[in-house]
Design an enzyme around this catalytic site. Sequence first.
Site, PDB file in Angstrom:
ATOM      1  N   ASN A  10       1.025  -1.017   0.075  1.00 23.37           N
ATOM      2  CA  ASN A  10      -0.480  -0.327   0.216  1.00 23.37           C
ATOM      3  C   ASN A  10       1.132   1.072   0.052  1.00 23.37           C
ATOM      4  OD1 ASN A  10      -1.907   1.633   0.610  1.00 23.37           O
ATOM      5  ND2 ASN A  10      -2.643   1.266   2.579  1.00 23.37           N
ATOM      6  N   ARG A  91      -1.992  -2.648  -3.618  1.00 26.30           N
ATOM      7  CA  ARG A  91      -3.936  -1.390  -2.898  1.00 26.30           C
ATOM      8  C   ARG A  91      -3.783  -0.120  -3.637  1.00 26.30           C
ATOM      9  NH1 ARG A  91      -5.235   2.268   1.505  1.00 26.30           N
ATOM     10  NH2 ARG A  91      -7.667   1.924   1.029  1.00 26.30           N
ATOM     11  N   HIS A 180     -13.052   1.995  -0.112  1.00 25.91           N
ATOM     12  CA  HIS A 180     -13.560   1.435   0.946  1.00 25.91           C
ATOM     13  C   HIS A 180     -13.901  -0.294   0.123  1.00 25.91           C
ATOM     14  CE1 HIS A 180     -13.773   4.835   3.779  1.00 25.91           C
ATOM     15  NE2 HIS A 180     -12.279   4.366   4.021  1.00 25.91           N
ATOM     16  N   GLY A 210     -13.168   4.281  10.288  1.00 28.55           N
ATOM     17  CA  GLY A 210     -12.019   4.582  10.367  1.00 28.55           C
ATOM     18  C   GLY A 210     -11.407   5.714  10.600  1.00 28.55           C
ATOM     19  N   GLY A 212     -11.004   7.507   7.915  1.00 32.74           N
ATOM     20  CA  GLY A 212     -12.211   7.934   6.817  1.00 32.74           C
ATOM     21  C   GLY A 212     -12.924   6.930   7.285  1.00 32.74           C
ATOM     22  N   ARG A 241     -12.838  15.013   7.543  1.00 29.09           N
ATOM     23  CA  ARG A 241     -13.294  15.401   6.491  1.00 29.09           C
ATOM     24  C   ARG A 241     -14.875  15.918   6.999  1.00 29.09           C
ATOM     25  NH1 ARG A 241     -11.726  10.273   3.598  1.00 29.09           N
ATOM     26  NH2 ARG A 241      -9.599  10.734   2.788  1.00 29.09           N
ATOM     27  N   ASP A 282      -9.045  11.753  16.903  1.00 30.00           N
ATOM     28  CA  ASP A 282      -9.163  10.669  17.443  1.00 30.00           C
ATOM     29  C   ASP A 282     -10.232  10.511  18.336  1.00 30.00           C
ATOM     30  OD1 ASP A 282      -8.775   7.877  19.137  1.00 30.00           O
ATOM     31  OD2 ASP A 282      -6.851   7.859  18.156  1.00 30.00           O
ATOM     32  N   GLY A 330     -11.566   1.253  12.578  1.00 26.70           N
ATOM     33  CA  GLY A 330     -11.278   1.739  14.036  1.00 26.70           C
ATOM     34  C   GLY A 330     -12.479   1.834  14.650  1.00 26.70           C
ATOM     35  N   VAL A 331     -12.850   2.907  14.451  1.00 29.11           N
ATOM     36  CA  VAL A 331     -14.486   3.582  15.298  1.00 29.11           C
ATOM     37  C   VAL A 331     -15.563   2.310  15.116  1.00 29.11           C
ATOM     38  CG1 VAL A 331     -15.667   5.020  15.527  1.00 29.11           C
ATOM     39  CG2 VAL A 331     -14.220   5.996  14.358  1.00 29.11           C
ATOM     40  N   GLU A 333     -15.476  -0.874  15.103  1.00 28.83           N
ATOM     41  CA  GLU A 333     -14.964  -1.894  15.813  1.00 28.83           C
ATOM     42  C   GLU A 333     -14.701  -2.087  17.452  1.00 28.83           C
ATOM     43  OE1 GLU A 333     -11.608  -4.214  14.238  1.00 28.83           O
ATOM     44  OE2 GLU A 333     -12.547  -3.430  12.527  1.00 28.83           O
ATOM     45  N   GLU A 384      -7.637  -5.279   5.106  1.00 29.52           N
ATOM     46  CA  GLU A 384      -8.052  -5.200   3.926  1.00 29.52           C
ATOM     47  C   GLU A 384      -6.903  -6.439   3.276  1.00 29.52           C
ATOM     48  OE1 GLU A 384      -8.408  -0.682   5.068  1.00 29.52           O
ATOM     49  OE2 GLU A 384     -10.023  -0.712   3.385  1.00 29.52           O
TER      50      GLU A 384
HETATM   51  P1  ADP Z   1      -7.465   3.850   8.930  1.00 22.40           P
HETATM   52  O1  ADP Z   1      -8.638   4.770   8.740  1.00 22.40           O
HETATM   53  O2  ADP Z   1      -6.948   4.898   9.011  1.00 22.40           O
HETATM   54  O3  ADP Z   1      -7.620   2.983   8.493  1.00 22.40           O
HETATM   55  P2  ADP Z   1      -8.543   2.704  11.366  1.00 22.40           P
HETATM   56  O4  ADP Z   1      -9.190   2.376  10.532  1.00 22.40           O
HETATM   57  O5  ADP Z   1      -6.849   2.128  12.135  1.00 22.40           O
HETATM   58  O6  ADP Z   1      -8.231   3.953  10.575  1.00 22.40           O
HETATM   59  O7  ADP Z   1      -9.493   3.600  12.260  1.00 22.40           O
HETATM   60  C1  ADP Z   1      -8.108   4.871  13.054  1.00 22.40           C
HETATM   61  C2  ADP Z   1      -9.610   5.487  13.763  1.00 22.40           C
HETATM   62  O8  ADP Z   1     -10.538   4.217  14.262  1.00 22.40           O
HETATM   63  C3  ADP Z   1      -8.867   6.772  15.181  1.00 22.40           C
HETATM   64  O9  ADP Z   1      -8.418   7.513  14.588  1.00 22.40           O
HETATM   65  C4  ADP Z   1      -9.627   6.544  16.084  1.00 22.40           C
HETATM   66  O10 ADP Z   1     -10.189   7.639  15.920  1.00 22.40           O
HETATM   67  C5  ADP Z   1     -10.362   5.147  15.898  1.00 22.40           C
HETATM   68  N1  ADP Z   1     -10.331   4.010  17.565  1.00 22.40           N
HETATM   69  C6  ADP Z   1      -9.261   3.085  17.515  1.00 22.40           C
HETATM   70  N2  ADP Z   1      -9.713   3.151  18.385  1.00 22.40           N
HETATM   71  C7  ADP Z   1     -10.892   2.993  19.040  1.00 22.40           C
HETATM   72  C8  ADP Z   1     -11.134   3.145  20.835  1.00 22.40           C
HETATM   73  N3  ADP Z   1     -10.744   2.265  21.478  1.00 22.40           N
HETATM   74  N4  ADP Z   1     -12.574   4.058  20.382  1.00 22.40           N
HETATM   75  C9  ADP Z   1     -12.864   4.485  19.773  1.00 22.40           C
HETATM   76  N5  ADP Z   1     -11.884   5.251  18.413  1.00 22.40           N
HETATM   77  C10 ADP Z   1     -10.936   4.509  18.332  1.00 22.40           C
END
Ligand code: ADP
Length: 399
Positions: A10, A91, A180, A210, A212, A241, A282, A330-331, A333, A384
Amino acid sequence: MAGAAVLVLNCGSSSIKYQLVDVESGERLAHGQIERIGEETGRLAHTGSAGVKERDERIADHEAGLRAMLAAFEDSGPALDAVDLIAVGHRIVHGGDRFAEPVVLDDDVTAAIDDLADLAPLHNPANVAGIRVARTELPDLPHVAVFDTAFHQTMPRHAYTYAVPRRWATEYGVRRYGFHGTSIAYVSREAARMLGRRVAETNLIVAHLGNGASITAVADGRSIDTSMGMTPLEGLVMGTRSGDVDPALTGHLHRVAELSVDEVDGALNRESGVLALAGANDMREVHRRAEDGDDGARLAIEVYCYRLRKYVGAYYAALGRVDAIVFTAGVGENDAEVRGKALAGLGRLGIAVDPDRNAAQNTGARAISPDGTDVAVLVVPTDEELEIARQAAAVLDEA
Ligand code: ADP
């Protein structure tokens, strides 16, 4: 004995992320990233069979970056000639309307991806730089491009067409593409498996949240609508964004604040979203601030979840029947509060979240709806890289 492996690359403008993936087992054999390419001091972090290796050194360009990656495999394992490496999977962010499937790379395909740079000026040129260097450094392997947009090429034209002058579409590619897609494809299959259904007969609303963020309506396993558009700016509120805004805003700010088109574009992409409202992008930090009474952080969470709920309603209407709502990235999950708030009050649609299941500290794929609801609510960790590896291997099988 390890099975066939794919090296997934990537390449961004100043970074290269990579993973060596066993296609059958899904095991991650090695992974790493190279950052700050072109800056005074770059950084390489490689996790392989001999543990973690980190090094700060100047990495002049993508070529130097890939060489550093290959050296890291030699030093810290696994040795690439000792694994059954069958392909390099790249990717690629934007495939325009030309690429609806992964494709084996040759000079023509590489040039075609380069031609799409107008649609993704930040991403495609870096992806192409990575392809060119990787094909030179690893000339004996097939290289496969896997596109973030491809999964959404099944959208019907009423979903991808903007009601704007026709010429913009025919001459400049102005339409919705969505992103995505690799993640949504992976998560959709996993969700169908959890439901005990065939993916080709499963209707889902998949929220990839995430940094994004986008949400996709999946009918019978195929994307029929998604919230990101011609670029990843449209749709949900994201880390930095804005998502949906009145398109008249650019002209307005140009007139009243003398901002240039580029300034507005940059601000909407990098200084907006949760960052603009809460002062942090974050979500973990946003929650901390909200708990400390910060009103901007509270507002950010409200706006984020409200936008999400509106799209769930919209895609419910688009689909008619929904088997599950799926949260990933991230968010999605990790953030129980966002999941709970986004789906609150939708009982009449057969959607409910069980508070205990939602709050449980669990990182695996799981259901968070009460038993017996019409619409399951699932959390499915995305992968991914594994999906890219599998798609690359599948293309070679067909060839
Ligand atoms: P990317 O889009 O960069 O691939 P990810 O899918 O890893 O990112 O998501 C990153 C975001 O996930 C972080 O910026 C954060 O906002 C969020 N995140 C990660 N862990 C947690 C958590 N335990 N609780 C809430 N938000 C989280």
